[in-house]
Design a protein around this motif. Structure first.
Motif, mmCIF file in Angstrom:
data_model
loop_
_atom_site.group_PDB
_atom_site.id
_atom_site.type_symbol
_atom_site.label_atom_id
_atom_site.label_comp_id
_atom_site.label_asym_id
_atom_site.label_seq_id
_atom_site.Cartn_x
_atom_site.Cartn_y
_atom_site.Cartn_z
ATOM 1 N N ALA A 592 0.810 -1.219 0.000
ATOM 2 C CA ALA A 592 0.000 0.000 0.000
ATOM 3 C C ALA A 592 0.838 1.261 0.000
ATOM 4 O O ALA A 592 0.346 2.335 -0.324
ATOM 5 N N SER A 593 2.097 1.175 0.371
ATOM 6 C CA SER A 593 2.925 2.376 0.400
ATOM 7 C C SER A 593 3.038 3.014 -0.977
ATOM 8 O O SER A 593 3.303 4.207 -1.101
ATOM 9 N N THR A 594 2.819 2.205 -2.035
ATOM 10 C CA THR A 594 2.916 2.766 -3.382
ATOM 11 C C THR A 594 1.814 3.792 -3.628
ATOM 12 O O THR A 594 2.022 4.760 -4.366
ATOM 13 N N VAL A 595 0.645 3.587 -3.034
ATOM 14 C CA VAL A 595 -0.444 4.542 -3.227
ATOM 15 C C VAL A 595 -0.100 5.865 -2.563
ATOM 16 O O VAL A 595 -0.252 6.943 -3.149
ATOM 17 N N VAL A 596 0.371 5.808 -1.310
ATOM 18 C CA VAL A 596 0.751 7.027 -0.599
ATOM 19 C C VAL A 596 1.905 7.712 -1.321
ATOM 20 O O VAL A 596 1.912 8.927 -1.493
ATOM 21 N N GLN A 597 2.872 6.905 -1.755
ATOM 22 C CA GLN A 597 4.012 7.476 -2.470
ATOM 23 C C GLN A 597 3.565 8.135 -3.770
ATOM 24 O O GLN A 597 4.037 9.215 -4.141
#
Length: 663
Positions: A592-597
């Motif tokens: 999910a960090s890809t969405v925030v990034q």
């Protein structure tokens, strides 16, 4: 209620009572034909299964012979260990295999095949014969007729040949689903090509109607000469995909301390590794037909790997173009389930987020170094390298990343408009010089403090000159219409889009500044609630710790409602519900960090676009040179934030061709 009768293309009323039919066991032949419907889609499916068996037998040379696109004949010859005479009849029976013998073996499959279905299924719809010989005291080989079961001695060297004639003769209705011979041949070649890309130490040859149509010779690495699997892989990729693929690709090796092809363990398990080659953004295609992913040597179509690789290209690809790559994931067999699809083209990872992060970080790291830094030849002077110093020229070594210039205390901060191009790379004169030459053996070029030119009054300071006076992007000579910088380097003329280049520099600086701090969370004065699916509620509950690390707090408000109580500070101005839904959807399958990034990078990209030097601004030569020097040490500086190129090289040959010189 009506039922549709496809045979007569009309509707008929359904019977008031269903017809009762007895439950009975199916005959073996029908069972095999049903299995063949799953395993054998077309001739290429048979080729894939037979090549799998050849590789499992330790073959080092595999020859595929086809007639009529594989419909009339498929013959796969190998020089593997062969099949023992007493085991030969068993090999064609259903669920007979030498690959597994227990549930433990099934959960740790390390072979290409393991189901024991392929040969039996193929036998049920085609004429099959097996010719084999082993080294265990056999004076000759044995030929088995799959239809009659007759076994007779015959001459053959060690290895196995499986012949499949008249494919789908027993199910003529399926022949109408086959395409033309040329189309089926293309699929067969593609099936072998996928194997060839994963096994450079094995030679492959394909013959069609008596003509050689494709051949890839074995390129086993010379371990005695210090060559590793990645070297052999590069040569095989060049043979199969063309030299242009390698020339426009960067080596991927993660973790960088590991050597592909060598065992590395952690906690008793094989450590996760990613290696291969990733195409540069300029090599992207309109279709994703040059995306090859392998897990433990098996070609797969996996959403986790595909998504991770695409994420790594997110801010360097223009539009909807598709990246090209050949990526290889090595993972402990117990941590991946290959028994998911009948054709074994899909897998399921025990920890998909771990794999996603590994692939994304591996590709991102390989693409980060600017290509301009690779364009200059290695300095081979005695002070810079020795005859035994092979690390600088070996493509196995990661491309060196030059250290960016230090920020001045008054450098623009996040969110501040950059009105002075020189403010980005001014040197802090109050502290000791931070620019030092890295060890020459690990660098492409090694600047020395003695080569530092004295900057003009008021001009921005920039790194020292190269020993030979040549920078990768050269020295500025002019500015064209306030838009492009023209520079001269060892290869010819360099044209730089100054706004696009400066935009990338500002963007990467903003990301570095933000990454230097912990992800801070911004509590919402009024929590944002939204109707959630059961999957979203479950994900929010089980992944609370991961969400907290991302600066988010999403909690159940009711059995069917979630509340967003906090979001990352940098994204506080955005839509919290939309962000929460995206993160939860990503978290259920990927990292999910890809969405925030992604959301954070979109914000920073907008800031960088406004902060970059505008077109039609006149720059001095010192300012232009400073921009070129910063491009050479800034990650991903070959593309702007929108994926467009920032510079182009026109070599002397290109310029000579424009003026017909030498003709």
């Amino acid at each position: 209620m009506a039922s549709y009768n496809a045979g007569v293309n009309a509707f008929h009323p359904a019977p008031s009572h269903p017809i009762r039919r007895p439950i009975q066991e199916l005959p073996d032949e029908l069972i095999s034909q049903i299995a063949a419907g799953e395993v054998v889609e077309r001739p290429a499916s048979v080729v894939r299964e037979l090549v799998d068996n050849a590789l499992d037998a330790g073959a080092r040379q595999i020859t595929v012979r086809l007639q009529a696109g594989g419909i009339r004949l498929i013959s796969v010859e190998d020089d593997g260990i062969g099949i023992l005479r007493e085991e030969l009849p068993t090999a064609l029976k259903r669920h007979a295999t030498s690959k597994i013998a227990s549930l433990h073996d099934l959960e740790a499959v390390d072979t290409m095949g393991f189901r024991g279905e392929a040969l039996a299924a193929i036998c049920s719809i085609a004429e099959v014969s097996v010719l084999t010989r082993t080294e265990e005291g056999s004076a000759h080989g044995w030929l088995l007729d799959g239809r009659s079961g007759e076994l007779q001695p015959t001459a053959r060297a060690r290895g196995t040949t499986v012949e499949v004639r008249d494919l789908i003769f027993a199910t003529p209705a399926r022949r109408k689903f086959l395409k033309s011979e040329s189309t089926e041949l293309a699929h067969c070649i593609e099936a072998v090509r996928r194997h060839a890309l994963a096994r450079p130490e094995v030679g492959f040859a394909i013959w069609h109607d008596g003509k050689l149509v494709a051949q890839w010779r074995a390129v086993a690495p010379d371990l005695a000469g210090g060559e590793h699997l990645l070297d052999a892989l590069r040569r095989r990729l060049a043979d199969v995909l063309g030299e242009a693929f390698i020339e426009n690709a960067v080596a991927v090796n993660w973790p960088a301390s590991d050597v592909p092809g060598e065992e590395a363990t952690a906690g008793g398990q094989q450590r996760l590794r990613v290696w291969g080659f990733a195409g540069v953004p300029d090599a992207a295609r309109l279709r994703g037909d040059w995306q090859f992913a392998y897990v433990n040597g098996r070609f797969v179509r996996d959403k986790v790997i595909t998504h991770a690789a695409r994420s790594a290209y997110e801010d360097v690809l223009h539009g909807h173009r598709q990246p090209v790559y050949a990526l290889y994931v090595s993972i402990d067999p117990t941590r991946v389930d290959v028994n998911v699809h009948p054709t074994k083209i899909e897998v399921r990872f025990r920890d998909s987020r771990e794999v996603h992060q590994a692939v994304r970080h591996a590709v991102e790291g390989a693409l980060a170094a600017p290509r301009s830094a690779q364009a200059l030849p290695v300095n081979t002077s005695p002070s810079a390298a020795t005859p035994t110093d092979t690390a600088a020229s070996s493509f196995l070594s990661p491309v060196p990343r030059q250290q960016p210039l230090p920020w001045r205390p008054d450098a623009p901060q996040v969110g501040q408009r950059v009105s002075d191009i020189g403010a980005l790379w001014g040197r802090d004169t109050t502290s000791p010089p931070a620019w030092t030459a890295p060890a020459p053996a690990a660098t492409v070029w090694a600047p020395t403090p003695s080569d530092t030119p004295a900057p003009a009054a008021g001009a921005p300071a920039y790194p020292p000159a190269l020993p030979d006076g040549e920078w990768p992007l050269g020295r500025a000579i002019a500015q064209l219409h306030g838009v492009y910088i023209l520079a001269e380097n060892a290869h010819g003329l360099v044209v730089v889009d100054m706004h696009a280049a400066h935009e990338r520099i500002v963007y990467e600086r903003l990301k570095q500044q933000l990454d230097a701090h912990q992800v801070s969370s911004q509590p919402l004065l009024i929590p944002a609630t939204f109707a959630a699916t059961p999957d979203e509620v479950a994900t929010a509950e089980t992944a609370a710790e991961v969400l907290a690390q991302l600066g988010m707090e999403i909690v159940p408000f009711s059995p069917k409602t979630l509340a967003v109580r906090a979001v990352p500070n940098t994204l506080a101005a955005g839509d919290p519900v939309e962000l929460a839904r995206s993160v939860l959807a990503e978290l259920s399958q990927h990292d999910a960090s890809t969405v925030v990034q992604r959301a954070r990078n979109e914000l920073l990209a907008t800031m960088a676009c406004h902060g970059a030097v505008r077109a039609n601004r006149r720059l001095t030569l010192d300012e232009m040179n400073a921009l070129l020097r910063q491009m050479e040490v800034t990650e991903r500086s070959d593309q702007c934030n929108h994926g467009r190129p920032t510079w182009r090289q026109l070599g002397m040959k290109d310029l000579d061709a424009l003026f017909l010189r030498g003709r």
